[in-house]
Design a protein around this motif. Structure first.
Motif, PDB file in Angstrom:
ATOM      1  N   ALA A 120     -42.714  16.876  20.817  1.00  0.00           N
ATOM      2  CA  ALA A 120     -41.836  16.405  19.730  1.00  0.00           C
ATOM      3  C   ALA A 120     -42.555  16.381  18.374  1.00  0.00           C
TER       4      ALA A 120
ATOM      5  N   TRP B  69     -37.713   7.018  24.112  1.00  0.00           N
ATOM      6  CA  TRP B  69     -38.231   6.521  22.818  1.00  0.00           C
ATOM      7  C   TRP B  69     -37.175   5.748  22.040  1.00  0.00           C
TER       8      TRP B  69
ATOM      9  N   ASN C 258     -44.235  14.388  36.759  1.00  0.00           N
ATOM     10  CA  ASN C 258     -45.434  14.436  35.932  1.00  0.00           C
ATOM     11  C   ASN C 258     -46.339  15.588  36.340  1.00  0.00           C
TER      12      ASN C 258
ATOM     13  N   ARG D 210     -45.150   2.678  37.092  1.00  0.00           N
ATOM     14  CA  ARG D 210     -44.437   3.648  37.940  1.00  0.00           C
ATOM     15  C   ARG D 210     -44.582   3.256  39.383  1.00  0.00           C
TER      16      ARG D 210
ATOM     17  N   ARG E  95     -46.787  15.664  30.487  1.00  0.00           N
ATOM     18  CA  ARG E  95     -45.445  16.277  30.430  1.00  0.00           C
ATOM     19  C   ARG E  95     -45.368  17.516  31.317  1.00  0.00           C
TER      20      ARG E  95
HETATM   21  C1  LIG Z   1     -45.752   3.695  27.772  1.00  0.00           C
HETATM   22  C2  LIG Z   1     -45.322   5.137  27.845  1.00  0.00           C
HETATM   23  C3  LIG Z   1     -45.536   5.851  28.996  1.00  0.00           C
HETATM   24  C4  LIG Z   1     -45.178   7.184  29.092  1.00  0.00           C
HETATM   25  N1  LIG Z   1     -45.413   7.848  30.250  1.00  0.00           N
HETATM   26  C5  LIG Z   1     -45.123   9.157  30.341  1.00  0.00           C
HETATM   27  C6  LIG Z   1     -45.413   9.883  31.532  1.00  0.00           C
HETATM   28  O1  LIG Z   1     -45.908   9.325  32.511  1.00  0.00           O
HETATM   29  N2  LIG Z   1     -45.116  11.203  31.565  1.00  0.00           N
HETATM   30  C7  LIG Z   1     -44.549  11.851  30.502  1.00  0.00           C
HETATM   31  O2  LIG Z   1     -44.309  13.047  30.590  1.00  0.00           O
HETATM   32  N3  LIG Z   1     -44.242  11.165  29.371  1.00  0.00           N
HETATM   33  C8  LIG Z   1     -44.521   9.851  29.270  1.00  0.00           C
HETATM   34  N4  LIG Z   1     -44.208   9.182  28.110  1.00  0.00           N
HETATM   35  C9  LIG Z   1     -43.499   9.875  27.056  1.00  0.00           C
HETATM   36  C10 LIG Z   1     -44.401  10.695  26.162  1.00  0.00           C
HETATM   37  O3  LIG Z   1     -44.841   9.852  25.113  1.00  0.00           O
HETATM   38  C11 LIG Z   1     -43.669  11.882  25.554  1.00  0.00           C
HETATM   39  O4  LIG Z   1     -42.514  11.437  24.876  1.00  0.00           O
HETATM   40  C12 LIG Z   1     -43.211  12.896  26.625  1.00  0.00           C
HETATM   41  O5  LIG Z   1     -44.284  13.319  27.418  1.00  0.00           O
HETATM   42  C13 LIG Z   1     -42.558  14.119  26.070  1.00  0.00           C
HETATM   43  O6  LIG Z   1     -43.249  14.642  25.000  1.00  0.00           O
HETATM   44  P1  LIG Z   1     -42.476  14.816  23.614  1.00  0.00           P
HETATM   45  O7  LIG Z   1     -41.681  13.557  23.385  1.00  0.00           O
HETATM   46  O8  LIG Z   1     -43.553  14.974  22.610  1.00  0.00           O
HETATM   47  O9  LIG Z   1     -41.621  16.022  23.781  1.00  0.00           O
HETATM   48  C14 LIG Z   1     -44.552   7.824  27.991  1.00  0.00           C
HETATM   49  C15 LIG Z   1     -44.333   7.089  26.830  1.00  0.00           C
HETATM   50  C16 LIG Z   1     -44.702   5.760  26.745  1.00  0.00           C
HETATM   51  C17 LIG Z   1     -44.443   5.001  25.482  1.00  0.00           C
END
Ligand SMILES: Cc1cc2nc3c(=O)[nH]c(=O)nc-3n(C[C@H](O)[C@H](O)[C@H](O)COP(=O)(O)O)c2cc1C
Lengths: 248, 158
Positions: free
Chosen positions: B22, B94, B109, B139, B81
Motif C-alpha cells: 500500500a 486498517w 501468511n 493469531r 504478506r
Molecule cells: C498488528 C498488526 C498485525 C498484522 N499482521 C499481519 C500479518 O500477520 N500478515 C499480513 O500479511 N499482514 C499483517 N498486517 C497488515 C500489514 O500491515 C499490511 O497491511 C498487509 O500485509 C498488506 O500490505 P499492504 O497494506 O501494504 O498492501 C498486520 C497489521 C497490524 C497492524
C-alpha cells in the motif's frame, strides 16, 4: 484505616490458609492493618469490586482486566513462571483423539473460571465449535469436571492445566489430553487500588523480598508461588490487550 | 526489506511474484505450495507501532514466520504478506483499527522460505491515555472450513 485484601475465588482451596499467612506477613512488614476478605464465588467478588471495597487483590486475568481498565488499578507483581494455561481432555478409551474429532452438539464440562473457559473455547474453534453449537455443563470444580468426562456425561472437559496436573494419577490416566495451551503471558496479577498508590513501592519491595527470607518463602510455598516478579503497568496492559483480542 | 532469493526456498519450487504494498514498496517473493500447520495450543503474538512496524514478536511468531527476531523487529508487518491475500482485506483491517475498533479475520501468511500458514487473526488497538500507541495482533489455529471458505472468497477479491 484497615485495608481490604482479597484473592480471585478460583484458587485451589488448599491454598486458603496460605493466603492468611501471606496477609499476616504483609501487615507486619507494611505496618498496616489489612483484612483478608474471601469471596465464595465471582458474583460476590464482582459486587465488592463495583462497590469499590477492594484495596489489594491477587486477581485472575479476567478480574485484573476489569480492575485495571474500569477502576484504574495498578499492577504490582505477578507470580514467577506460573501462567494460567488450559487443558481440554477426553476419555482415554474413547473415540475422541483430537479437538477436530468433536462435532456440533459436543457436551463440554467446564467451571465458572472465566480464563480457562475463554482459552478452551478458543481451542475448540478449529472444530468449527463455539458457544452457539456446544452444550456447556457447569461444574463446581475440576474433580467434578473430570468425573463428568469419565462417566460419559460430557465428551470433553475444560481444565486449569495446573489443577489437571494435580489430579490423582488414576484419574489422569483415564483421561486423554487433546490440547494444552502454551500462551505463557496470561497470568494472575497482584494489583492495588489507585487510592493506595502511595504504597506501591513498599508493597512491591515486600512481595519481591519474600523469596529471600525463610518466613516469606514458607508463605509463598503455602500459596503455590515460587516467587514474585515485578509487573509494570505496560505489562498488565499488554496482557489485557491480548485477552481483548481473544474475546472476539 | 530485501527481495526473496531462490536460496531462501531450501530446494522447494516457488512461483515468482512481485508484490506492491500500500505504501508503494515493491518486493519479489516466491510462493511455495506447502502449508505449515499451526502449532497446537499456541498463540502467535506481535505488536506494532501505529504505522504497522513490528516492535515485538513472541517465540511462536518467530518459529512460524521462519525469520529471526532480529530480522522482524523494525520491519513492516507486510513482510508476511502472501500473494493470495487480497489488498481489500488489509484495507478493511486498517480502516477498522484506525477507528479504535477490534478487527478479526482469516489470513494466509508467507514464510521466509516461501511456504505458508493460515491463521485466525485478531488485531486490537493499544489505547493508553486515550491515544492509539500501537496495535497487538494475536493469531490462533483456524477452522479448516473457514480456511476453505476464505480461499475461495479471496480468489474473487483479487
Ligand atoms: C498488528 C498488526 C498485525 C498484522 N499482521 C499481519 C500479518 O500477520 N500478515 C499480513 O500479511 N499482514 C499483517 N498486517 C497488515 C500489514 O500491515 C499490511 O497491511 C498487509 O500485509 C498488506 O500490505 P499492504 O497494506 O501494504 O498492501 C498486520 C497489521 C497490524 C497492524
Amino acid at each position: 484505616m484497615t485495608l481490604t485484601f482479597t484473592v480471585s475465588p478460583d484458587f485451589n482451596t488448599k491454598y486458603l490458609p496460605g493466603w492468611f499467612v501471606v496477609n499476616t506477613l504483609l501487615q507486619r512488614q507494611l505496618g498496616e492493618g489489612i483484612h483478608l476478605e474471601t469471596f465464595d464465588d465471582f458474583d460476590a467478588l464482582h459486587a465488592a469490586m463495583r462497590a469499590d471495597q477492594i484495596d489489594l487483590i491477587y486477581a485472575n486475568p479476567f478480574d485484573a482486566a476489569r480492575l485495571v481498565r474500569d477502576h484504574g488499578f495498578i499492577a504490582v507483581a505477578r507470580p514467577h513462571q506460573r501462567p494460567d494455561e488450559a487443558i481440554i481432555a477426553a476419555r482415554a478409551d474413547g473415540a475422541i483423539h483430537a479437538v477436530e474429532d468433536l462435532r456440533p452438539g459436543a457436551r463440554i464440562a467446564s467451571t465458572d473460571n472465566p480464563d480457562v473457559h475463554m482459552m478452551s473455547m478458543i481451542m475448540i474453534e478449529p472444530a468449527d465449535l463455539d458457544a452457539t453449537n456446544v452444550a456447556i455443563q457447569l461444574r463446581p470444580n475440576y474433580v467434578l469436571v473430570a468425573k463428568s468426562v469419565l462417566t460419559g456425561e460430557a465428551d470433553v472437559g475444560f481444565f486449569l492445566a495446573e489443577t489437571f496436573d494435580e489430579l490423582s494419577a488414576t484419574v489422569r490416566n483415564q483421561l486423554r489430553v487433546l490440547v494444552r495451551s502454551q500462551i505463557y503471558v496470561i497470568s494472575h496479577a497482584f494489583l492495588i487500588h489507585p487510592r493506595i498508590g502511595d504504597r506501591f513501592e513498599a508493597l512491591q519491595r515486600v512481595l519481591l523480598g519474600m523469596v529471600n527470607d525463610p518466613k516469606g518463602r514458607a508463605a509463598l510455598d503455602d500459596v503455590g508461588i515460587q516467587a514474585w516478579d515485578p509487573m509494570d503497568q505496560e505489562e498488565v496492559e499488554f496482557m489485557i490487550d491480548l485477552m481483548v483480542a481473544l474475546t472476539a | 526489506m530485501r527481495d526473496m532469493t531462490l536460496d531462501d526456498l531450501h530446494g522447494d519450487v516457488g512461483v515468482e511474484h512481485t508484490l506492491t504494498y500500500a505504501d508503494g514498496f515493491r518486493r519479489r517473493i516466491y510462493a511455495v505450495e506447502r502449508e505449515v500447520p499451526f502449532p497446537e495450543g499456541r498463540l502467535i503474538v506481535s505488536r506494532t507501532d501505529p504505522a504497522g512496524i513490528i516492535t515485538h514478536a513472541n517465540e511462536s511468531f518467530v518459529a512460524m514466520s521462519g525469520f529471526s527476531l532480529d530480522e522482524l523487529i523494525g520491519e513492516q508487518h507486510y513482510i508476511l504478506r502472501h500473494p493470495a491475500m487480497p489488498a481489500v482485506a488489509f484495507k478493511g483491517l486498517w480502516d477498522t483499527i484506525n477507528q479504535g475498533q477490534k478487527w478479526h479475520g482469516y489470513v494466509k501468511n508467507l514464510r521466509k522460505d516461501g511456504a505458508y500458514y493460515w491463521v485466525h487473526a485478531s488485531v486490537v488497538p493499544n489505547i493508553r491515555n486515550g491515544r492509539i500507541v500501537g496495535f497487538t495482533s494475536v493469531r490462533r489455529k483456524p477452522s479448516r472450513s473457514k480456511v476453505a471458505e476464505c480461499t475461495e472468497l479471496y480468489k474473487t477479491l483479487m
